[in-house]
Design an enzyme around this catalytic site. Structure first.
Site, PDB file in Angstrom:
ATOM      1  N   THR A   1       1.045  -1.079  -0.124  1.00  0.00           N
ATOM      2  CA  THR A   1       0.072   0.201   0.048  1.00  0.00           C
ATOM      3  C   THR A   1       0.831   1.285   0.105  1.00  0.00           C
ATOM      4  O   THR A   1       1.779   1.353   0.586  1.00  0.00           O
ATOM      5  CB  THR A   1      -0.787   0.183   1.412  1.00  0.00           C
TER       6      THR A   1
ATOM      7  N   GLU B   1      -6.134  -3.916  -1.062  1.00  0.00           N
ATOM      8  CA  GLU B   1      -5.856  -5.528  -0.266  1.00  0.00           C
ATOM      9  C   GLU B   1      -7.369  -6.088  -0.931  1.00  0.00           C
ATOM     10  O   GLU B   1      -7.603  -6.934  -0.521  1.00  0.00           O
ATOM     11  CB  GLU B   1      -6.733  -4.294   1.063  1.00  0.00           C
TER      12      GLU B   1
ATOM     13  N   LYS C   1     -15.332  16.845  10.554  1.00  0.00           N
ATOM     14  CA  LYS C   1     -16.852  16.656  11.272  1.00  0.00           C
ATOM     15  C   LYS C   1     -16.957  17.998  11.896  1.00  0.00           C
ATOM     16  O   LYS C   1     -16.164  18.664  12.732  1.00  0.00           O
ATOM     17  CB  LYS C   1     -15.775  16.013  12.637  1.00  0.00           C
TER      18      LYS C   1
ATOM     19  N   TRP D   1     -21.801  15.186   9.910  1.00  0.00           N
ATOM     20  CA  TRP D   1     -20.575  15.240   8.884  1.00  0.00           C
ATOM     21  C   TRP D   1     -20.251  15.575   7.538  1.00  0.00           C
ATOM     22  O   TRP D   1     -21.433  15.748   6.893  1.00  0.00           O
ATOM     23  CB  TRP D   1     -20.241  13.424   9.218  1.00  0.00           C
TER      24      TRP D   1
HETATM   25  P1  AMP Z   1      -5.090   1.750  -2.739  1.00  0.00           P
HETATM   26  O1  AMP Z   1      -4.697   0.261  -1.946  1.00  0.00           O
HETATM   27  O2  AMP Z   1      -4.334   3.047  -3.015  1.00  0.00           O
HETATM   28  O3  AMP Z   1      -5.608   1.424  -3.957  1.00  0.00           O
HETATM   29  O4  AMP Z   1      -6.345   2.693  -2.271  1.00  0.00           O
HETATM   30  C1  AMP Z   1      -7.840   2.177  -1.877  1.00  0.00           C
HETATM   31  C2  AMP Z   1      -8.883   3.775  -0.945  1.00  0.00           C
HETATM   32  O5  AMP Z   1      -8.687   4.659  -2.923  1.00  0.00           O
HETATM   33  C3  AMP Z   1      -9.576   2.536  -0.978  1.00  0.00           C
HETATM   34  O6  AMP Z   1     -10.342   2.881   0.368  1.00  0.00           O
HETATM   35  C4  AMP Z   1     -10.713   3.976  -1.207  1.00  0.00           C
HETATM   36  O7  AMP Z   1     -10.445   5.169  -0.462  1.00  0.00           O
HETATM   37  C5  AMP Z   1      -9.806   4.872  -2.821  1.00  0.00           C
HETATM   38  N1  AMP Z   1     -10.661   4.912  -4.100  1.00  0.00           N
HETATM   39  C6  AMP Z   1     -10.891   4.011  -4.743  1.00  0.00           C
HETATM   40  N2  AMP Z   1     -11.270   3.493  -5.490  1.00  0.00           N
HETATM   41  C7  AMP Z   1     -12.193   4.804  -5.698  1.00  0.00           C
HETATM   42  C8  AMP Z   1     -13.813   5.254  -6.237  1.00  0.00           C
HETATM   43  N3  AMP Z   1     -14.070   5.026  -7.280  1.00  0.00           N
HETATM   44  N4  AMP Z   1     -14.237   6.488  -5.090  1.00  0.00           N
HETATM   45  C9  AMP Z   1     -13.673   6.789  -4.534  1.00  0.00           C
HETATM   46  N5  AMP Z   1     -12.659   6.561  -3.416  1.00  0.00           N
HETATM   47  C10 AMP Z   1     -11.923   5.288  -4.009  1.00  0.00           C
END
Ligand code: AMP
Length: 576
Positions: free
Chosen positions: A224, A368, A477, A482
């Site tokens: 990540t 993940e 917040k 929210w």
């Molecule tokens: P990563 O593991 O770096 O791919 O990040 C995952 C996170 O990206 C998710 O938990 C979301 O917060 C954000 N994310 C992924 N896809 C979207 C989407 N289509 N819209 C909004 N947030 C997203």
């Protein structure tokens, strides 16, 4: 005689019907004699391995092309049959290093055919293909290489400076291989023992006896981006990768067939380019790989020249492409569908693509979750909606893929109502969702037994469409209410003066937190606080309108293209 068509993936011809029948009878009597209370299915336990994907592509789509923009410059054309052979040469070459089953082989590379060969040559050999994101900080890359205990590192020419700066950390590796040919091999005083990819595989046999692998063995590893704390590794198995690829191929998700021309802009160094290097050969689609050039002009040329029908990437890339297309008054005629994920795709982005006849598939996922777990195809009954209603629905992240289950609970742990208003914390589980992090003691995200806590806050409507309200840590917040930073960003993004927008909280004595808009303007545009208030009025409750707007030249992004809210909050605090 009429042809019976092509075999399905994992069904290797010819099938010996007679022995299968005998085997079935044998199992039946064996079970009967043991008096088993339940009846086992009598189907073969063919392991789901990624090797079977490329074997299938080579056998039944052997001539289908893989076209890459090379790091060295010119375009490169090859085929699934050729890449299958070269993966075997690579697998033979890897044998020489004396690696053990499960050892990690790292890549620091763009989307090219050589990277595809590594995906298959490494994983198929029983090693783990560890893709490193070159956009991470140098310290994070050093941490990841050490944490993964990588044995070999394959890197594109572009990343030689990173390699040289990491020289002390690379000493433990058995080899560092530059993914180029002899003519382009760099000389490095700091790293004098660099190997050349083409020389490494050149003399090898193009047939390799792939080991029989258990489908649950690790296949690839991706960390990540770790905006808080150290990066954490998601360790995908062969089984999870194959099931994820099958899950995304279907019409309501990527909708890919052997007639598709697929161009992943999302990098192969982040969550396996959303599974595209697996799903494209699985269905026999032509694969078009952009190499290091991701600017609007290069993408337009590549996609137009190669007849790309489907592409995928994060919103920042599309913003740059759309701006370029607007300025140049161009479009990509063959492009039908763009998958957008990683961050929320603003409605205005969907509208800009729609104006060019291109449908946006909004998708949600995480490192993940392999990553795709939700995709925004409409239901049959939505056909009757107006175009603007359809776009509004498509701007939600969408519906869960088959195989993945979700749980959304409020602060009291009670499942929320699916009314499109109530929101809660999102949990996920499924065969391509991480059950724990690689070599990590941090189990907090897995505290609810059998579930992964995503850290996202969502609402769900009556049709089962999920909408990401925010990351838990980014939600604002204010006075006990929210405010969704994503919603405020999406509205800001629709203003003609704004190029890119971020909304973060600033501390407030009375309300705890208040939203502030931070924006980059389009060339020669102006945008005042009054204009901001007027733009938001009527679109959201007055109390959620940002208190202020700060105009900046640049917004910081994470290594995976997301707005870096921690830094933006610091910028805001510095300016108020
Ligand atoms: P990563 O593991 O770096 O791919 O990040 C995952 C996170 O990206 C998710 O938990 C979301 O917060 C954000 N994310 C992924 N896809 C979207 C989407 N289509 N819209 C909004 N947030 C997203």
């Amino acid at each position: 005689m009429r042809s019976q068509g092509r075999p399905f993936l994992n069904c290797r011809m010819p099938i010996n019907n007679i022995s299968h029948h005998k085997f079935a009878l044998h199992c039946f009597f064996k079970n009967k004699s043991r008096k088993v209370s339940s009846m086992l299915g009598l189907m073969m336990k063919t392991p789901l391995t990624v090797t079977s994907i490329l074997r299938h592509a080579s056998t039944y789509h052997g001539e289908t092309e893989i076209v890459s923009r090379t790091v060295e410059g010119p375009m490169h054309r090859t085929s699934y049959a050729e890449v299958w052979k070269r993966s075997q040469k690579l697998a033979n070459a890897l044998k020489r290093f004396g690696l053990a089953r499960g050892d990690r082989v790292a890549t620091l590379a763009w989307n090219t055919w050589r990277h595809v060969e590594l995906y298959y040559g490494v994983s198929g050999s029983g090693f783990v293909c560890h893709t490193i994101n070159p956009r991470l900080f140098k310290e994070q890359i050093a941490y990841i290489i050490k944490h993964a205990a990588d044995k070999i590192l394959f890197a594109d020419l572009t990343f030689l400076p990173i390699l040289e700066s990491l020289a002390p950390q690379l000493k433990k590796l058995k080899a560092v291989v530059i993914m180029t040919d002899a003519d382009h091999m760099p000389k490095s005083a700091v790293l004098p023992k660099l190997l050349c990819y083409e020389e490494l595989i050149d003399e090898e046999n193009d047939e390799f006896k792939w080991p029989d692998l258990d489908e649950n063995l690790a296949c690839s590893l991706c960390y990540t981006s770790g905006t808080t704390g150290e990066p954490k590794g998601a360790l995908y198995s062969h089984r999870s990768s194959v099931l994820h690829a099958m899950g995304i191929a279907v019409p309501d998700v990527f909708n890919l067939t052997s007639a598709s021309v697929v161009c992943p802009i999302v990098p192969m160094f982040h969550v396996n380019a959303w599974g595209i290097p697996y799903v494209a050969p699985m269905v026999g689609a032509k694969l078009v790989l952009p190499g290091p050039k991701l600017d609007g002009a290069s993408l337009h040329q590549l996609m137009s020249d190669e007849g790309v029908t489907f592409t995928a990437g994060v919103p920042t890339v599309w913003l740059a492409l759309l701006d370029w297309l607007d300025v140049e008054k161009k479009t990509i005629l063959t492009l039908k569908r763009v998958a957008i994920g990683g961050s929320a795709a603003p409605l205005v982005m969907l509208q800009r693509f729609a104006a060019r006849g291109i449908t946006v598939l909004h998708a949600w996922g995480m490192t993940e979750t392999s990553p795709i777990a939700i995709a925004g195809s409409l239901l049959g009954r939505h056909e009757k909606l107006s175009e603007s209603e359809k776009l509004a629905l498509r701007s939600k992240q969408g519906r869960p893929l088959f195989g993945v289950e979700f749980l959304v609970v409020n602060d009291d742990g009670v499942p929320i109502k699916n009314d499109g208003v109530a929101f809660g914390a999102l949990y996920v589980r499924g065969p391509w969702v991480a059950a724990s992090y690689f070599k990590s003691k941090d189990k907090s995200a897995f505290a609810r037994k059998g579930w992964f806590h995503t850290g996202d806050v969502v609402n769900v409507d009556a049709d089962g469409f999920f909408k990401i309200v925010d990351r838990t840590k980014d939600v604002i917040k204010s006075g006990g209410e929210w405010i969704s930073s994503i919603e405020l960003e999406n509205i800001a993004q629709a203003h003609p003066a704004i190029k890119e927008a971020a909304v973060v909280s600033k501390p407030h004595e009375k309300w705890d937190e208040r939203p502030v808009l931070v924006a980059i303007l389009k060339p020669n545009a102006t945008f005042t606080k009054n204009e901001m208030v007027a733009h938001y009025k009527g679109k959201i409750a007055n109390w959620s309108i940002p208190d202020d707007v700060i105009i900046v030249e640049q917004l910081p992004h994470t290594a995976t293209g997301k707005l870096l809210k921690t830094e933006i909050r610091k910028m805001v605090i510095g300016k108020i």
